[in-house]
Each structure stands twice: as structure tokens, then as C-alpha cells.
Design a protein around this motif. Structure first.
Motif, PDB file in Angstrom:
ATOM      1  N   ALA A  15       0.982  -1.407  -0.091  1.00  8.79           N
ATOM      2  CA  ALA A  15       0.002  -0.679  -0.069  1.00  8.79           C
ATOM      3  C   ALA A  15       0.972   1.319   0.070  1.00  8.79           C
ATOM      4  CB  ALA A  15      -1.191  -0.183   1.752  1.00  8.79           C
ATOM      5  N   VAL A  16       2.144   1.053   0.939  1.00  7.66           N
ATOM      6  CA  VAL A  16       3.468   2.541   0.489  1.00  7.66           C
ATOM      7  C   VAL A  16       3.860   2.258  -0.630  1.00  7.66           C
ATOM      8  CG1 VAL A  16       4.802   3.254   2.065  1.00  7.66           C
ATOM      9  CG2 VAL A  16       3.484   2.282   3.023  1.00  7.66           C
ATOM     10  N   VAL A  30       2.649   1.649  -3.361  1.00  8.51           N
ATOM     11  CA  VAL A  30       1.621   2.125  -4.092  1.00  8.51           C
ATOM     12  C   VAL A  30       1.359   3.432  -4.530  1.00  8.51           C
ATOM     13  CG1 VAL A  30      -0.759   2.090  -5.038  1.00  8.51           C
ATOM     14  CG2 VAL A  30       0.514  -0.087  -5.180  1.00  8.51           C
ATOM     15  N   ASP A  31       0.756   3.978  -3.326  1.00 13.09           N
ATOM     16  CA  ASP A  31       1.169   4.874  -3.058  1.00 13.09           C
ATOM     17  C   ASP A  31       2.359   6.779  -3.276  1.00 13.09           C
ATOM     18  OD1 ASP A  31      -0.414   7.721  -1.246  1.00 13.09           O
ATOM     19  OD2 ASP A  31       0.689   7.236   0.668  1.00 13.09           O
ATOM     20  N   MET A  32       3.172   5.627  -2.870  1.00 10.46           N
ATOM     21  CA  MET A  32       4.321   6.802  -3.367  1.00 10.46           C
ATOM     22  C   MET A  32       4.368   6.327  -4.972  1.00 10.46           C
ATOM     23  SD  MET A  32       6.046   7.921  -1.469  1.00 10.46           S
ATOM     24  CE  MET A  32       4.332   8.000  -0.279  1.00 10.46           C
ATOM     25  N   PHE A  33       4.450   5.252  -5.623  1.00  6.10           N
ATOM     26  CA  PHE A  33       4.406   5.789  -6.493  1.00  6.10           C
ATOM     27  C   PHE A  33       3.069   6.613  -7.672  1.00  6.10           C
ATOM     28  CE2 PHE A  33       3.460   3.643 -10.868  1.00  6.10           C
ATOM     29  CZ  PHE A  33       4.499   3.328 -11.756  1.00  6.10           C
ATOM     30  N   GLY A  34       2.402   6.583  -6.790  1.00  2.72           N
ATOM     31  CA  GLY A  34       1.415   7.306  -7.488  1.00  2.72           C
ATOM     32  C   GLY A  34       1.942   9.142  -7.523  1.00  2.72           C
ATOM     33  N   VAL A  35       2.581   9.223  -6.143  1.00  2.00           N
ATOM     34  CA  VAL A  35       3.308  10.918  -6.573  1.00  2.00           C
ATOM     35  C   VAL A  35       4.113  10.698  -7.255  1.00  2.00           C
ATOM     36  CG1 VAL A  35       4.182  12.534  -4.390  1.00  2.00           C
ATOM     37  CG2 VAL A  35       2.184  10.264  -3.709  1.00  2.00           C
ATOM     38  N   ALA A  36       5.046   9.703  -7.172  1.00  4.15           N
ATOM     39  CA  ALA A  36       6.311   9.701  -8.151  1.00  4.15           C
ATOM     40  C   ALA A  36       5.705   9.534  -9.544  1.00  4.15           C
ATOM     41  CB  ALA A  36       7.130   8.253  -8.543  1.00  4.15           C
ATOM     42  N   SER A  87      -6.057   4.509  11.028  1.00  2.24           N
ATOM     43  CA  SER A  87      -5.769   5.959  10.374  1.00  2.24           C
ATOM     44  C   SER A  87      -4.677   5.749   8.917  1.00  2.24           C
ATOM     45  CB  SER A  87      -4.750   6.687  10.816  1.00  2.24           C
ATOM     46  OG  SER A  87      -3.761   6.314  11.926  1.00  2.24           O
ATOM     47  N   LEU A  88      -4.087   4.627   9.209  1.00  2.52           N
ATOM     48  CA  LEU A  88      -3.566   5.015   7.459  1.00  2.52           C
ATOM     49  C   LEU A  88      -4.841   4.084   6.390  1.00  2.52           C
ATOM     50  CD1 LEU A  88      -0.311   2.054   8.374  1.00  2.52           C
ATOM     51  CD2 LEU A  88      -0.603   4.447   7.692  1.00  2.52           C
ATOM     52  N   GLN A  89      -5.834   3.579   7.386  1.00  4.31           N
ATOM     53  CA  GLN A  89      -6.497   2.752   6.055  1.00  4.31           C
ATOM     54  C   GLN A  89      -7.533   4.291   5.218  1.00  4.31           C
ATOM     55  OE1 GLN A  89      -8.889  -0.384   7.872  1.00  4.31           O
ATOM     56  NE2 GLN A  89      -7.638  -1.373   7.049  1.00  4.31           N
ATOM     57  N   ALA A 135      -6.108   9.764  -0.064  1.00  2.00           N
ATOM     58  CA  ALA A 135      -4.895   9.932  -1.255  1.00  2.00           C
ATOM     59  C   ALA A 135      -5.547   9.336  -2.369  1.00  2.00           C
ATOM     60  CB  ALA A 135      -4.138   9.155  -1.292  1.00  2.00           C
ATOM     61  N   ALA A 136      -6.033   8.143  -1.941  1.00  2.00           N
ATOM     62  CA  ALA A 136      -7.174   7.735  -3.670  1.00  2.00           C
ATOM     63  C   ALA A 136      -8.126   8.675  -3.943  1.00  2.00           C
ATOM     64  CB  ALA A 136      -7.771   6.475  -3.371  1.00  2.00           C
ATOM     65  N   LEU A 137      -8.394   8.875  -3.074  1.00  2.00           N
ATOM     66  CA  LEU A 137      -9.948  10.556  -3.635  1.00  2.00           C
ATOM     67  C   LEU A 137      -9.030  11.798  -4.517  1.00  2.00           C
ATOM     68  CD1 LEU A 137     -11.752  10.189  -0.473  1.00  2.00           C
ATOM     69  CD2 LEU A 137     -12.681   9.699  -3.165  1.00  2.00           C
ATOM     70  N   SER A 138      -7.711  12.340  -3.441  1.00  2.90           N
ATOM     71  CA  SER A 138      -7.266  12.855  -4.397  1.00  2.90           C
ATOM     72  C   SER A 138      -7.050  13.042  -5.932  1.00  2.90           C
ATOM     73  CB  SER A 138      -6.324  14.068  -2.724  1.00  2.90           C
ATOM     74  OG  SER A 138      -5.054  13.275  -3.287  1.00  2.90           O
ATOM     75  N   TYR A 139      -6.240  11.727  -5.617  1.00  3.05           N
ATOM     76  CA  TYR A 139      -5.608  11.480  -6.858  1.00  3.05           C
ATOM     77  C   TYR A 139      -6.677  11.583  -8.240  1.00  3.05           C
ATOM     78  CZ  TYR A 139      -2.007  10.131  -4.994  1.00  3.05           C
ATOM     79  OH  TYR A 139      -0.532   9.366  -3.935  1.00  3.05           O
ATOM     80  N   ALA A 140      -7.625  10.915  -7.579  1.00  2.00           N
ATOM     81  CA  ALA A 140      -9.168  10.532  -8.520  1.00  2.00           C
ATOM     82  C   ALA A 140      -9.550  11.904  -8.677  1.00  2.00           C
ATOM     83  CB  ALA A 140     -10.073   9.641  -8.146  1.00  2.00           C
ATOM     84  N   VAL A 141      -9.710  12.433  -8.395  1.00  2.00           N
ATOM     85  CA  VAL A 141      -9.905  13.888  -8.542  1.00  2.00           C
ATOM     86  C   VAL A 141      -8.439  14.745  -9.509  1.00  2.00           C
ATOM     87  CG1 VAL A 141     -10.332  16.502  -7.586  1.00  2.00           C
ATOM     88  CG2 VAL A 141     -11.689  14.879  -6.366  1.00  2.00           C
ATOM     89  N   ALA A 142      -7.837  14.848  -9.069  1.00  2.00           N
ATOM     90  CA  ALA A 142      -6.440  15.409 -10.119  1.00  2.00           C
ATOM     91  C   ALA A 142      -6.518  15.005 -10.856  1.00  2.00           C
ATOM     92  CB  ALA A 142      -5.420  15.224  -9.237  1.00  2.00           C
TER      93      ALA A 142
END
Length: 84
Positions: A4-5, A7-13, A64-66, A72-79
């Protein structure tokens, strides 16, 4: 958790290197992009401290991590669907 971490960092990258070009295309100046980047970094630091505190004292670390990954997933979708 590590997946999960990753995938999150890959999305940021994937998103981060394209932001200056998208910002300029939408009419932003380099100075305003610098200010926006600084505000984002400050908000990320503050939010990380708050989420860490809430995770340790109220919700638990797993929940809290979930919640943060869902945000983060919602913000990626909006962006991703933003056109202007």
C-alpha cells in the motif's frame, strides 16, 4: 502494508514531475507554483503529525492508515479528472 505504501508513493512519483507543466498550462506563474508547493509541504507535515497523534490515541494505527490511503486515492482521482 508495504504494498500500500509502495502504490501510494508510486502515485506521487507519477504525478509530481508533471505538476509544473500542468500548472504553467493552466496559467500559473513559477512564483505561485513555489508558494503552492511550500504550502503543500507545510500542510503535509502538519497533517502527518495530527494523523499520527489521532492514530496513536484514538483510532488506532491501522484505521488511521486506511483513512489516509483513502484520502490519497480520492485526491488522485480528483486530480486525474481535473480539466482546469
Amino acid at each position: 502494508l508495504l504494498l500500500a505504501v509502495f502504490v501510494d508513493m508510486f502515485g506521487v512519483a507519477l504525478v509530481l514531475p508533471n505538476l509544473p507543466f500542468l500548472f504553467a498550462e493552466l496559467g500559473g506563474t513559477p512564483e505561485s507554483f513555489g508558494v503552492l508547493s511550500s504550502v503543500y509541504a507545510i500542510a503535509q507535515l502538519t497533517g502527518g503529525l495530527v494523523i499520527g497523534l489521532v492514530g496513536d490515541r484514538r483510532l488506532g494505527q491501522k484505521l488511521s492508515l486506511q483513512i489516509s490511503f483513502l484520502g490519497a486515492a480520492l485526491s488522485y482521482a480528483v486530480a486525474g479528472v481535473a480539466t482546469s
